[in-house]
Design a protein around this motif. Structure first.
Motif, PDB file in Angstrom:
ATOM      1  N   GLU A 106       0.756  -1.343  -0.074  1.00 37.16           N
ATOM      2  CA  GLU A 106       0.004   0.209  -0.081  1.00 37.16           C
ATOM      3  C   GLU A 106       0.702   1.225   0.030  1.00 37.16           C
ATOM      4  N   SER A 107       0.391   2.380  -0.143  1.00 42.47           N
ATOM      5  CA  SER A 107       0.922   3.567  -0.157  1.00 42.47           C
ATOM      6  C   SER A 107       1.389   3.941   1.405  1.00 42.47           C
ATOM      7  N   GLU A 108       2.580   4.524   1.712  1.00 41.81           N
ATOM      8  CA  GLU A 108       3.068   4.651   3.199  1.00 41.81           C
ATOM      9  C   GLU A 108       2.276   5.686   3.584  1.00 41.81           C
ATOM     10  N   ALA A 109       1.645   6.643   3.039  1.00 40.83           N
ATOM     11  CA  ALA A 109       0.837   7.527   3.585  1.00 40.83           C
ATOM     12  C   ALA A 109      -0.567   7.455   4.216  1.00 40.83           C
ATOM     13  N   LEU A 110      -0.994   6.041   3.777  1.00 42.64           N
ATOM     14  CA  LEU A 110      -2.185   5.574   4.295  1.00 42.64           C
ATOM     15  C   LEU A 110      -1.847   5.230   5.753  1.00 42.64           C
ATOM     16  N   PHE A 111      -0.657   4.898   6.190  1.00 40.63           N
ATOM     17  CA  PHE A 111      -0.342   4.328   7.524  1.00 40.63           C
ATOM     18  C   PHE A 111       0.683   5.304   8.587  1.00 40.63           C
ATOM     19  N   ILE A 112       0.799   6.375   7.924  1.00 43.62           N
ATOM     20  CA  ILE A 112       1.786   7.414   8.599  1.00 43.62           C
ATOM     21  C   ILE A 112       0.857   8.352   9.335  1.00 43.62           C
ATOM     22  N   ARG A 113       0.612   8.371  10.734  1.00 37.80           N
ATOM     23  CA  ARG A 113       0.062   9.120  11.609  1.00 37.80           C
ATOM     24  C   ARG A 113       1.148   9.689  12.486  1.00 37.80           C
ATOM     25  N   LYS A 114       0.633  10.750  12.955  1.00 39.07           N
ATOM     26  CA  LYS A 114       1.442  11.522  13.908  1.00 39.07           C
ATOM     27  C   LYS A 114       0.919  11.460  15.453  1.00 39.07           C
ATOM     28  N   ALA A 115       0.473  10.395  15.853  1.00 43.54           N
ATOM     29  CA  ALA A 115      -0.191  10.133  17.232  1.00 43.54           C
ATOM     30  C   ALA A 115       0.871   9.571  18.018  1.00 43.54           C
ATOM     31  N   GLY A 116       2.071   9.165  17.627  1.00 45.70           N
ATOM     32  CA  GLY A 116       2.873   8.613  18.461  1.00 45.70           C
ATOM     33  C   GLY A 116       2.753   7.010  18.560  1.00 45.70           C
ATOM     34  N   GLU A 117       1.738   6.487  17.663  1.00 46.90           N
ATOM     35  CA  GLU A 117       1.289   5.206  17.837  1.00 46.90           C
ATOM     36  C   GLU A 117       2.637   4.048  17.416  1.00 46.90           C
ATOM     37  N   GLU A 118       2.713   3.076  18.141  1.00 50.71           N
ATOM     38  CA  GLU A 118       3.818   2.313  18.031  1.00 50.71           C
ATOM     39  C   GLU A 118       3.952   1.828  16.706  1.00 50.71           C
ATOM     40  N   ILE A 119       2.973   1.428  16.148  1.00 46.62           N
ATOM     41  CA  ILE A 119       2.697   0.795  14.755  1.00 46.62           C
ATOM     42  C   ILE A 119       3.498   1.708  13.876  1.00 46.62           C
ATOM     43  N   THR A 120       3.549   2.895  13.647  1.00 46.51           N
ATOM     44  CA  THR A 120       4.132   3.730  12.865  1.00 46.51           C
ATOM     45  C   THR A 120       5.698   3.391  12.634  1.00 46.51           C
ATOM     46  N   GLN A 121       6.149   3.086  13.785  1.00 46.79           N
ATOM     47  CA  GLN A 121       7.858   2.939  14.015  1.00 46.79           C
ATOM     48  C   GLN A 121       8.087   1.218  13.644  1.00 46.79           C
ATOM     49  N   ASN A 240      -6.683  18.821  22.210  1.00 43.93           N
ATOM     50  CA  ASN A 240      -5.862  18.331  21.200  1.00 43.93           C
ATOM     51  C   ASN A 240      -4.604  17.107  21.963  1.00 43.93           C
ATOM     52  N   LEU A 241      -4.901  16.834  23.080  1.00 47.30           N
ATOM     53  CA  LEU A 241      -3.960  15.952  23.907  1.00 47.30           C
ATOM     54  C   LEU A 241      -4.723  14.782  23.813  1.00 47.30           C
ATOM     55  N   PHE A 242      -5.945  14.522  23.507  1.00 48.40           N
ATOM     56  CA  PHE A 242      -6.816  13.309  23.751  1.00 48.40           C
ATOM     57  C   PHE A 242      -6.038  11.961  23.056  1.00 48.40           C
ATOM     58  N   THR A 243      -5.653  12.314  21.555  1.00 46.17           N
ATOM     59  CA  THR A 243      -4.854  11.087  21.115  1.00 46.17           C
ATOM     60  C   THR A 243      -3.661  10.627  21.728  1.00 46.17           C
ATOM     61  N   GLN A 244      -2.731  11.807  22.203  1.00 43.45           N
ATOM     62  CA  GLN A 244      -1.336  11.112  22.839  1.00 43.45           C
ATOM     63  C   GLN A 244      -1.792  10.751  24.140  1.00 43.45           C
ATOM     64  N   VAL A 245      -2.789  10.816  24.754  1.00 39.84           N
ATOM     65  CA  VAL A 245      -2.996  10.435  26.034  1.00 39.84           C
ATOM     66  C   VAL A 245      -3.526   8.918  25.814  1.00 39.84           C
ATOM     67  N   CYS A 246      -4.338   9.062  24.690  1.00 37.04           N
ATOM     68  CA  CYS A 246      -4.853   7.166  24.577  1.00 37.04           C
ATOM     69  C   CYS A 246      -3.778   6.219  24.064  1.00 37.04           C
ATOM     70  N   VAL A 247      -2.729   6.779  23.465  1.00 37.84           N
ATOM     71  CA  VAL A 247      -1.619   6.101  23.110  1.00 37.84           C
ATOM     72  C   VAL A 247      -0.824   5.512  24.423  1.00 37.84           C
ATOM     73  N   ILE A 248      -0.630   6.677  25.612  1.00 36.45           N
ATOM     74  CA  ILE A 248       0.048   6.311  26.725  1.00 36.45           C
ATOM     75  C   ILE A 248      -0.918   5.590  27.641  1.00 36.45           C
ATOM     76  N   VAL A 249      -2.034   5.714  27.748  1.00 35.99           N
ATOM     77  CA  VAL A 249      -2.939   5.124  28.382  1.00 35.99           C
ATOM     78  C   VAL A 249      -3.198   3.428  27.881  1.00 35.99           C
ATOM     79  N   ASP A 250      -3.001   3.223  26.709  1.00 39.71           N
ATOM     80  CA  ASP A 250      -3.068   1.876  26.194  1.00 39.71           C
ATOM     81  C   ASP A 250      -1.940   0.898  26.842  1.00 39.71           C
ATOM     82  N   LYS A 251      -1.065   1.717  27.477  1.00 43.89           N
ATOM     83  CA  LYS A 251       0.121   1.043  28.144  1.00 43.89           C
ATOM     84  C   LYS A 251      -0.269   0.692  29.494  1.00 43.89           C
TER      85      LYS A 251
END
Length: 480
Positions: A106-121, A240-251
């Motif tokens: 797939e196109s890389e752009a489809l999966f590149i997000r700036k939410a700090g998700e582990e999957i993007t790394q 605007n902090l909601f998504t970042q908090v979700c990524v942290i809270v998932d841990k």
């Protein structure tokens, strides 16, 4: 220079070393010279190493293992994979879902997000020969969203689609976690209420029941992203902090409280808010959540409705409320859920939730949607643990064996006729009868059809039922 040991000596001395020696000047070499252990091992990545022989020729040493974290599927394992996939497809059919598919690339752009998700790394991403940034998909939902957008108004909602596809993530391998896996996805587009989540959870439960797994073996934790959003609103945490908090809270539960507090503080969340977040995440009772957020809170109302529907569906014993479930992907907006083994030996078996705003991130109008992903790796580990994997053997209806070489043409004609009638036929030649009988046992053949000269003169063949051991002469035209 000392002579290099022969391949036979090499394999005898080092039977566990998964190397294949190929000499371009030796066309007589065959894969059968390799032990099954050497072929099936998967401990390292393939390499090519030139090695000079005493006569000056070059032998290439090839590691026959697949790349680290990936798998081969020899026939016995392929039968198990197909068995599981057949269950995926049958459950999807029962719930009236249609199958779709997409490219693994797939196109890389489809999966590149700036939410700090582990999957993007963890992406297998690169530039192709045309200069385009592409990726081996790490998950399926964005591909599904792309197809929904592409189809546009040519399809009407609600859409109920499923797929079974391969996903790739470069991540640390543990039990049930590989760098590639196959995943069953079921998704519903166009239903905004929790009726959609209720259907999806029933699909998961039906799958477990078909596999012999009980509610005492597995549970499904349920919560909502709206729970965390409500808590953040209580403490005036910027939206605007909601998504970042979700990524942290998932841990939560995977890192210490101190580590979580440190990560939340780094995003700008206050100490009071952090304490409130962690207190709510610890709740395992929907009634307790209602006491904290109030009975009118949207998250509470939706969760109560979902648990009420679970009673009607009959899968209430399978599900439980757990506020710590938020799921790690940034696009979830509402209900989230994940299946777990009650003994706690494995990672999440499957997971999903609602993602009503995913399409707008790709520049399209949003459509309410929810779905889940169910990988093949963890469920196989669980089935092994519970001794629930079936013993699936290769089965053939008939073996056809000409007793003389000149009868091979007639044997092939009989084989062709029976195959057209839907029977599975193994046409064997150039073997001794003793070998044919042993071969019949190995492949669990139902009948042995012997084509002999004397029978041929009477327009017949000799048929031996390998289950009852009964033998008879049957006219060729009557053979079915």
């Amino acid at each position: 220079m000392a002579a290099v040991p022969s391949l036979r000596h090499f394999l005898l001395l080092r039977p566990r070393l998964p190397l294949l020696l190929l000499n371009p000047s030796s066309p007589s070499f065959h894969l059968r010279h390799l032990s099954r252990r050497a072929i099936s091992s998967s401990s390292s990545s393939p390499t090519l190493t030139p090695q000079e022989e005493s006569d000056g020729s070059v032998t290439t040493v090839i590691d026959v293992n697949p790349p680290r974290g990936t798998r081969d599927f020899p026939p016995d394992e392929m039968r198990l994979r197909n068995w599981l996939f057949d269950h995926f497809r049958e459950v999807s059919r029962i719930l009236s879902f249609e199958e779709v598919d997409f490219p693994v690339l797939e196109s890389e752009a489809l999966f590149i997000r700036k939410a700090g998700e582990e999957i993007t790394q963890q992406l297998y991403n690169f530039e192709d020969k045309g200069g385009r940034r592409v990726v081996l998909r790490p998950e399926i939902t964005p591909s599904l969203a792309r197809l929904v957008i592409k189809q546009g108004k040519s399809v009407s909602v609600p859409l109920k689609w499923f797929t079974i596809g391969q996903c790739w993530r470069y991540e640390r391998m543990t039990r049930g976690r590989r760098r590639e896996h196959y995943q069953w996805n079921m998704d519903i587009f166009g239903i905004s209420k929790v009726y959609a989540e209720a259907e999806l959870i029933q699909a998961i439960v039906l799958l477990f029941e078909r596999l012999g797994i009980k509610s005492s073996d597995v549970g499904i934790r349920v919560s909502s992203r709206k729970v965390l959003q409500a808590v953040l609103n209580m403490y005036k945490v910027p939206e605007n902090l909601f998504t970042q908090v979700c990524v942290i809270v998932d841990k939560f539960g995977k890192i210490t409280r101190e580590e979580m507090e440190k990560e939340l503080i780094s995003t700008g969340v206050s100490s009071d808010a952090i304490n409130g977040i962690i207190d709510v995440l610890s709740l395992k009772s929907l009634s307790k959540l209602e006491e904290v957020l109030g009975s009118e809170e949207e998250a509470v109302c939706e969760l109560k409705k979902l648990f009420s529907l679970a009673e009607n569906y009959g899968y209430a014993p399978w599900i439980c409320f757990d506020a710590s479930v938020v799921r790690g992907l940034a696009y979830y907006t509402g209900t989230v859920f994940e299946a777990f083994d009650r003994e706690g030996k494995l990672r999440a078996i499957c997971g999903g939730g609602r993602y009503d705003k995913l399409l707008s991130t790709f520049g399209s109008d949003d459509i309410p949607a929810c779905g889940f992903g169910f990988g093949d790796a963890v469920i196989f580990e669980l089935l092994k643990e519970k001794n629930l994997l079936p013993e699936l053997k290769h089965k053939v209806d008939d073996i056809i064996f000409p007793l003389d070489e000149e009868l091979h043409g007639l044997a092939s004609k009989i084989a062709s006729s029976l195959r057209k009638k839907g029977r599975s036929i193994d046409l064997v030649s150039d073997k001794r009868l003793k070998w044919v009988f042993k071969h019949a046992e190995r492949i669990n053949a139902g009948r042995l059809v012997l084509v002999g000269n004397s029978e041929f003169e009477r327009g017949a063949v000799r048929v031996k039922n390998l289950l009852t051991r009964e033998e008879s002469e049957v006219k060729i035209d009557d053979l079915v």
